[in-house]
Design a protein around this motif. Sequence first.
Motif, PDB file in Angstrom:
ATOM      1  N   UNK A 159      -0.456  38.128 110.172  1.00  0.00           N
ATOM      2  CA  UNK A 159      -1.448  39.138 110.515  1.00  0.00           C
ATOM      3  C   UNK A 159      -1.383  39.487 111.998  1.00  0.00           C
ATOM      4  N   UNK A 160      -1.239  38.469 112.833  1.00  0.00           N
ATOM      5  CA  UNK A 160      -1.171  38.697 114.277  1.00  0.00           C
ATOM      6  C   UNK A 160      -0.016  39.599 114.650  1.00  0.00           C
ATOM      7  N   UNK A 161       1.161  39.336 114.079  1.00  0.00           N
ATOM      8  CA  UNK A 161       2.327  40.155 114.425  1.00  0.00           C
ATOM      9  C   UNK A 161       2.210  41.569 113.866  1.00  0.00           C
ATOM     10  N   UNK A 162       1.799  41.703 112.610  1.00  0.00           N
ATOM     11  CA  UNK A 162       1.723  43.025 111.988  1.00  0.00           C
ATOM     12  C   UNK A 162       0.686  43.911 112.662  1.00  0.00           C
ATOM     13  N   UNK A 163      -0.388  43.307 113.174  1.00  0.00           N
ATOM     14  CA  UNK A 163      -1.443  44.086 113.821  1.00  0.00           C
ATOM     15  C   UNK A 163      -1.084  44.424 115.274  1.00  0.00           C
ATOM     16  N   UNK A 164      -0.533  43.464 116.000  1.00  0.00           N
ATOM     17  CA  UNK A 164      -0.335  43.647 117.444  1.00  0.00           C
ATOM     18  C   UNK A 164       1.102  43.956 117.852  1.00  0.00           C
ATOM     19  N   UNK A 165       2.079  43.492 117.073  1.00  0.00           N
ATOM     20  CA  UNK A 165       3.493  43.606 117.436  1.00  0.00           C
ATOM     21  C   UNK A 165       3.757  42.995 118.813  1.00  0.00           C
ATOM     22  N   UNK A 166       2.981  41.981 119.147  1.00  0.00           N
ATOM     23  CA  UNK A 166       3.116  41.315 120.438  1.00  0.00           C
ATOM     24  C   UNK A 166       3.167  39.822 120.204  1.00  0.00           C
ATOM     25  N   UNK A 167       4.264  39.176 120.617  1.00  0.00           N
ATOM     26  CA  UNK A 167       4.467  37.772 120.293  1.00  0.00           C
ATOM     27  C   UNK A 167       3.473  36.868 121.030  1.00  0.00           C
ATOM     28  N   UNK A 168       3.062  37.245 122.236  1.00  0.00           N
ATOM     29  CA  UNK A 168       2.123  36.418 122.984  1.00  0.00           C
ATOM     30  C   UNK A 168       0.745  36.438 122.329  1.00  0.00           C
ATOM     31  N   UNK A 169       0.267  37.630 121.972  1.00  0.00           N
ATOM     32  CA  UNK A 169      -1.030  37.725 121.298  1.00  0.00           C
ATOM     33  C   UNK A 169      -0.985  37.002 119.953  1.00  0.00           C
ATOM     34  N   UNK A 170       0.138  37.135 119.254  1.00  0.00           N
ATOM     35  CA  UNK A 170       0.295  36.456 117.964  1.00  0.00           C
ATOM     36  C   UNK A 170       0.189  34.944 118.126  1.00  0.00           C
ATOM     37  N   UNK A 171       0.812  34.404 119.171  1.00  0.00           N
ATOM     38  CA  UNK A 171       0.707  32.969 119.429  1.00  0.00           C
ATOM     39  C   UNK A 171      -0.729  32.572 119.778  1.00  0.00           C
ATOM     40  N   UNK A 172      -1.441  33.466 120.471  1.00  0.00           N
ATOM     41  CA  UNK A 172      -2.836  33.190 120.787  1.00  0.00           C
ATOM     42  C   UNK A 172      -3.688  33.113 119.527  1.00  0.00           C
ATOM     43  N   UNK A 173      -3.437  34.028 118.591  1.00  0.00           N
ATOM     44  CA  UNK A 173      -4.149  34.009 117.310  1.00  0.00           C
ATOM     45  C   UNK A 173      -3.842  32.720 116.552  1.00  0.00           C
ATOM     46  N   UNK A 174      -2.580  32.311 116.589  1.00  0.00           N
ATOM     47  CA  UNK A 174      -2.167  31.079 115.915  1.00  0.00           C
ATOM     48  C   UNK A 174      -2.919  29.874 116.492  1.00  0.00           C
ATOM     49  N   UNK A 175      -3.074  29.847 117.814  1.00  0.00           N
ATOM     50  CA  UNK A 175      -3.783  28.744 118.454  1.00  0.00           C
ATOM     51  C   UNK A 175      -5.260  28.715 118.037  1.00  0.00           C
TER      52      UNK A 175
END
Length: 412
Positions: A159-175
Amino acid sequence: MDTNEKKQLGKSVIWNTLGNLVYYASQYVLLILAQRLAGTTVSGQVSVAMSIAAICLSFSNYGMRSFQISDFAHKYSDKTYRDSRRLTVLLAGVGCAVFAFAVSYTTEQRWVILLYTIARLSEGYIDVWHGYLQKADRMDLVGQLFGLRGILTMVGFAAGWLITRNVVITMGILAVVSWVCVIFADVPPAKKTADFSAAASGTVWMLLWECAPLAVYSFLNSSIGSVIKLLCERVVGTDQFAYFNNVFAPVQIIQVGAMYIFAPFMMYFARCWERKDKGAYRRGFSIATGAMPALWLCGFIGAALLGPFFLQVLYGTEVRAYSFLLQPAVVAAVVNIYVSILCYLLSMMREMKGLIFGNVAGIIAALVLSVPMVNVLGVAGAAWATVAARSVQAVCCLTVLLWRSKKHFNAA
């Protein structure tokens, strides 16, 4: 072992294995998603972050789980174990930040490393809570919690990647997802089995000092594989390293599955050791040792017949070209499974010097062999360096274990 104990052990083996397979498969799925959705460069960034996070996670765990579950005399209180883990997780996070911003990574890579490590450190924190559940013979619940964590991890990353297309934000969501699981899923049931009302026995510093050899072992053990991977990345580059890690990752599921089949039997070995039940201990150890060739054969056949096909399905043609890494990956996984069993048992025996000796030998072999073998063989050199380093580690640990077992049981 009475009927109820056997029933609970069987339930624990099944649920613990399934749940942990789901969780560790979810970590592998992150690589697939990164490769498929974002490309090789992002996949390489995630791979590097995984290798560094593994070292930080091992420090946060401090090698304490086997010590905790075999503390039958309650030398340290449940509160002391919990407080010590809060400290080691914090120190591991600080260490990761210092490393990530000291080494010559890009700004994006640094934040990917830091945020992914923060996500994995949640696993380090829940390890002590799961130790309470394990002492209560509730490894089935531990497996269920890991299964839930794995599903939410995959959903959060996708979801993080599909919504933001930003790897840093995606990692933040994962955390965030990982720590939400800690607060609302892992801690509540474990609190019911822990006894925080009891008077504190021992101090955090006393516990950390006594377990320091276990921490050194844990750090060295995880560093063997991670050091080889990081040196490989430095020599061949991020993209080539991504291919290497993409091939090694699915094979490691064999390793994880086997280890979590073994985990519920730790209490069995601990009780045999405490009671000096030589016959039961030897039967269990013989079965564990004899399972290794059979496990390798299954892995060998599976990799030969299905490996290239599945690499094609999961990653595409680019990664399939690296299917020659599958067989050394299978050998490395099986040797590592056996090493993990040996280290569990040495820890249970409180044979700290032997434990550290075996792991120091392994890390020395990794440091000496990695770069020369990668320079000569490319990414295949990293695969065979892993096999060689783990084999050195296994031989040293086995030698110490046989000596210590003979001494213990002959004194009965």
